[in-house]
Design an enzyme around this catalytic site. Structure first.
Site: not given
Length: 423
Positions: A261, A276
């Site tokens: 991502r 993340r």
RNA sequence: GGAGGGAUGGCAGAGCGGUUGAAUGCACUGGUCUUGAAAACCAGCAAUGGGGAAACCUGUUCGAGAGUUCGAAUCUCUCUCCCUCCGCCA
């Protein structure tokens, strides 16, 4: 993508449902385009029918040897007129498509109405945080002190938001994957699949990441492929353009993949640690079910993900996302949030959603309904079972010892050759 | 990278520029026969859209896109994918 019939016949109802998730449907533009579409389509079809019957006549006359020149003269202008109409129709439909593709799914009636994360509703809690007679540290301090997590080197090799795991941590990470796959295949009836990590644009469109979320994807332009943001994309696309026999339903797949991502919109958010990352691993659950059974399936699938946390004895809570916090394609979503002592809060570790026919419509993923004998759209669901990196964090932080080591959860020890402590 | 072959309904597989949405076989559904089943025989069976209260009318689709034509599965061009052989290679 929403059902166009529903949009035409119940536009106001759809508008209200979407307003609950703070999406403003441009009703007047849609209505205007629809009027033009209808007019143009009828005209175009009439012209096409005219052309078809004329051509057929010419064929017949020619076959019996009659002079067809007069007939040819009659249809001289038909083609030009038809072409203009076809182009205009195509234009209107393209405009409609652009609008419709950007419309999110309608929330299910049971979804709590709200604006943001703040309005999500806790459904249940499981487990209690372990008592610690010392101050818990987070996984970064823990892992770096052990020399088993290295963010700095990863940054020099790639960029920020990557990590290197070593020795016991790397092995624990691998064990978690193995453990999750075994549980879902042996206890929950899923079939393990191994799929491409690069997919084409059609696949991303099918599950709803394109066209709206192009910025979030890693794109390899030269070959026209994208790195998968989740196994949901390749696995759900296995059903694209297929008609699945009723007796094969429900289809249940479990799949471990890395996920990529770009995190384009999250600069400055969760920059510390492994929460993340640009690259992380996930074990994903995907189900394809008959429309009438999808909400039952969502509860089961969520339970399958919960089972992993329970087996690892990690405290968590289940949260029903409110209308304002749900993803683009979802009709209903439960998040599982695991307790992280290092942060002193619950953090998302799984997201389980029912997409109803929203993805299936884009994918043309269908089943044959034995009652009607006709192909009908499936309902698709998926959920993380679980996000491996975050599970690793949870194990590290929940099982940390006073002297900065990590105990291995009981069920995991067999996967680590009997190892009971890391560090 | 070089040379060649291909893409048609759930599957296999025909297809002449003109009543071809598409032969045939398999699969599937219904029926006849049978105590039951199988076999045999008969019949049905692509998807999707638009208009209409309905009856019904009608469009589109033969890998994708463009073109030629009154008319394209069939002819031309471009692209994608698949297969075979050679080269390279985990």
């Amino acid at each position: 993508m929403l059902d166009q019939h529903l949009l035409r016949s119940n536009l106001e109802e759809v508008r209200q449902a979407l307003a609950k998730r703070r999406f403003q449907l441009d009703v007047s533009t849609l209505e205007q385009l629809e009027v033009r579409r209808k007019k143009l389509q009828i005209e175009t079809q009439d012209l096409q029918a005219e052309r078809n019957s004329r051509s057929k006549t010419i064929g017949k006359e020619k076959a019996v040897g009659n002079d067809i020149q007069p007939l040819l003269d009659e249809v001289a202008n038909l083609g030009d007129q038809l072409k203009l109409n076809e182009q205009a129709l195509e234009q209107v439909q393209a405009e409609l498509d652009v609008i419709l593709q950007a419309v999110p799914n309608m929330p299910h009636a049971s979804v709590p109405v709200g604006k943001s994360e703040q309005d999500n509703v806790e459904v249940r809690r499981w487990g209690t945080a372990r008592e610690m007679d010392f101050t818990a540290v987070d996984h970064v301090d823990l892992g770096e002190a052990l020399g088993l997590l290295d963010f700095e080197t990863a940054t020099t090799i790639a960029s920020a938001r990557f990590v290197i795991m070593k020795a016991g941590i790397a092995r624990l990470h691998r064990a978690l994957i193995q453990f999750m796959l075994d549980t879902h295949t042996q206890e929950h009836g899923y079939t393990e699949v191994n799929v491409p990590y690069l997919v084409n644009a059609d696949s991303l469109f099918g599950t709803g990441q394109l066209p709206k979320f192009a910025e979030d994807q890693f794109h390899i332009e030269k070959q026209g492929l994208y790195l998968i943001p989740t196994a949901e994309v390749p696995v759900t696309n296995m059903a694209r353009d297929k008609i699945i026999p009723a007796e094969q339903l429900p289809v249940k797949y479990v799949c471990h993949t890395p996920c990529f991502r770009s995190e384009a919109g999250s600069y400055g958010k969760d920059t510390r640690g492994m929460i993340r990352q640009h690259q992380f691993e996930k074990v994903e659950l995907v189900q394809l079910v008959q429309p009438g059974k999808s909400y039952e399936a969502l509860e089961q699938l969520t339970g399958h993900a919960e089972a992993i946390l329970q087996k690892l004895e990690l405290p968590y809570r289940v949260v029903a996302l409110c209308t304002g916090d749900m993803g683009f394609s979802a009709a209903k979503t439960y998040d599982l949030e695991v307790w992280l002592p290092g942060q002193g809060k619950y953090r998302e570790i799984s997201s389980c959603s029912n997409f109803e026919s929203f993805q299936a419509r884009r994918l043309k993923a269908r089943w044959r309904n034995p009652e009607t004998g006709k192909p009908e759209l499936l309902h698709t669901l998926n959920g993380s079972g679980l996000a491996v990196g975050r599970t690793l964090i949870a194990v590290m932080e929940n099982y940390q010892t006073k002297d900065g080591k990590i105990r291995v959860p009981g069920l995991l020890q067999a996967y680590l050759g009997g190892l009971t402590i890391i560090g």
